[in-house]
Design a protein around this motif. Structure first.
Motif, mmCIF file in Angstrom:
data_model
loop_
_atom_site.group_PDB
_atom_site.id
_atom_site.type_symbol
_atom_site.label_atom_id
_atom_site.label_comp_id
_atom_site.label_asym_id
_atom_site.label_seq_id
_atom_site.Cartn_x
_atom_site.Cartn_y
_atom_site.Cartn_z
ATOM 1 N N CYS A 1 40.372 -46.054 15.912
ATOM 2 C CA CYS A 1 39.581 -45.030 15.226
ATOM 3 C C CYS A 1 39.550 -45.287 13.722
ATOM 4 O O CYS A 1 38.497 -45.142 13.082
ATOM 5 N N GLU A 2 40.693 -45.663 13.148
ATOM 6 C CA GLU A 2 40.736 -45.989 11.724
ATOM 7 C C GLU A 2 39.829 -47.172 11.405
ATOM 8 O O GLU A 2 39.114 -47.177 10.395
ATOM 9 N N GLU B 1 36.185 -46.105 11.437
ATOM 10 C CA GLU B 1 35.803 -45.447 10.181
ATOM 11 C C GLU B 1 35.614 -46.478 9.068
ATOM 12 O O GLU B 1 34.647 -46.407 8.291
ATOM 13 N N GLU B 2 36.517 -47.448 9.001
ATOM 14 C CA GLU B 2 36.421 -48.492 7.987
ATOM 15 C C GLU B 2 35.112 -49.279 8.130
ATOM 16 O O GLU B 2 34.502 -49.685 7.135
ATOM 17 N N ARG C 1 44.427 -39.329 10.017
ATOM 18 C CA ARG C 1 44.302 -40.740 9.647
ATOM 19 C C ARG C 1 42.913 -41.064 9.106
ATOM 20 O O ARG C 1 42.785 -41.920 8.226
ATOM 21 N N CYS C 2 41.905 -40.413 9.662
ATOM 22 C CA CYS C 2 40.514 -40.690 9.279
ATOM 23 C C CYS C 2 40.026 -39.542 8.407
ATOM 24 O O CYS C 2 39.893 -38.415 8.888
#
Length: 235
Positions: free
Chosen positions: A44-45, A48-49, A81-82
């Motif tokens: 997921c991180e 997003e990146e 985290r996001c």
């Protein structure tokens, strides 16, 4: 166009699972499970990146393929985290859940994400009804009443009572209120005419899946027509 990444949190050894449902708990190894969730959150991180607009979560039960039986818990963990992507609950299977509890979870998530929540309402598939012994013939009516109750619970400024066909509450006064006022963006996942009309009437978005493009076009055309009759243009 916006892109959404599904945070399925799939168990890394799911290739060993039988093709039937439910997946026997004997296939679960705690160490593998913990590592699978950590890897899922890292994915997921990375999404997003890479510029994904939404990180999405949905409710499925008794399966390690989409291992988010309690999607609000998973969404809250990923939201820490996001920090840029929208957190999309696409979503709770409303006929299986207490709508007031769902409203509380959604209000809390919108606060935890500082107004990045997107809400989706789903009926779910017949096998999911077995999870909490819901009568499949009641699913659509439970969904309709549940949506009405969630929307009122998130928007009504004063305590109220509810006496419906499936849900009865002496007092409803949901805290916290959503950050996004009057409501976070909402979509209804459906292809049925009655649900399309509901979405159009309440100015909710539409989600369509698992159908050929030509059928999807017909569904969207009907929805757009009912939105026009209701006096608004969906984006």
């Amino acid at each position: 166009m916006k892109a959404s990444y599904l945070g399925a949190m799939g168990y890394s050894q799911r290739h060993t699972f039988p093709t039937t449902w439910p997946i026997p708990p004997s296939y679960h190894d705690p160490e593998t499970s913990v590592q699978s969730y950590q890897e899922g959150m890292e994915e997921c991180e990375f999404a997003e990146e890479m510029g994904f607009d939404w990180i999405s979560f949905l409710e499925h039960h008794y399966s390690g393929r989409i291992a988010t039986g309690v999607p609000a818990v998973m969404a809250a963990a990923v939201a820490e985290r996001c920090k840029k992507a929208k957190i999309a609950m696409l979503g709770h299977l409303l006929p299986l859940n207490n709508p007031v509890r769902v409203a509380e979870e959604l209000g809390l998530l919108d606060n935890l994400t500082n107004g990045r929540l997107v809400i989706g309402f789903l009926r779910g598939t017949p096998n999911e009804d077995q999870t909490y012994s819901v009568n499949p013939s009641e699913g659509r009516e439970r969904l309709l009443e549940g949506m009405d109750l969630v929307i009122k619970a998130l928007t009504e400024p004063q305590p109220f009572s509810w006496s419906g066909r499936y849900y009865r509450f002496r007092t409803v006064a949901v805290w916290p209120r959503p950050v996004q006022q009057p409501l976070p963006p909402m979509v209804v996942a459906t292809r049925s005419d009655d649900m399309l009309q509901y979405a159009a009437k309440h100015r909710l978005g539409l989600a369509v899946s698992f159908v050929p493009i030509d059928l999807m076009a017909q569904v969207v055309e009907k929805y757009a027509g009912w939105c026009q009759e209701a006096g608004w243009q969906p984006r």
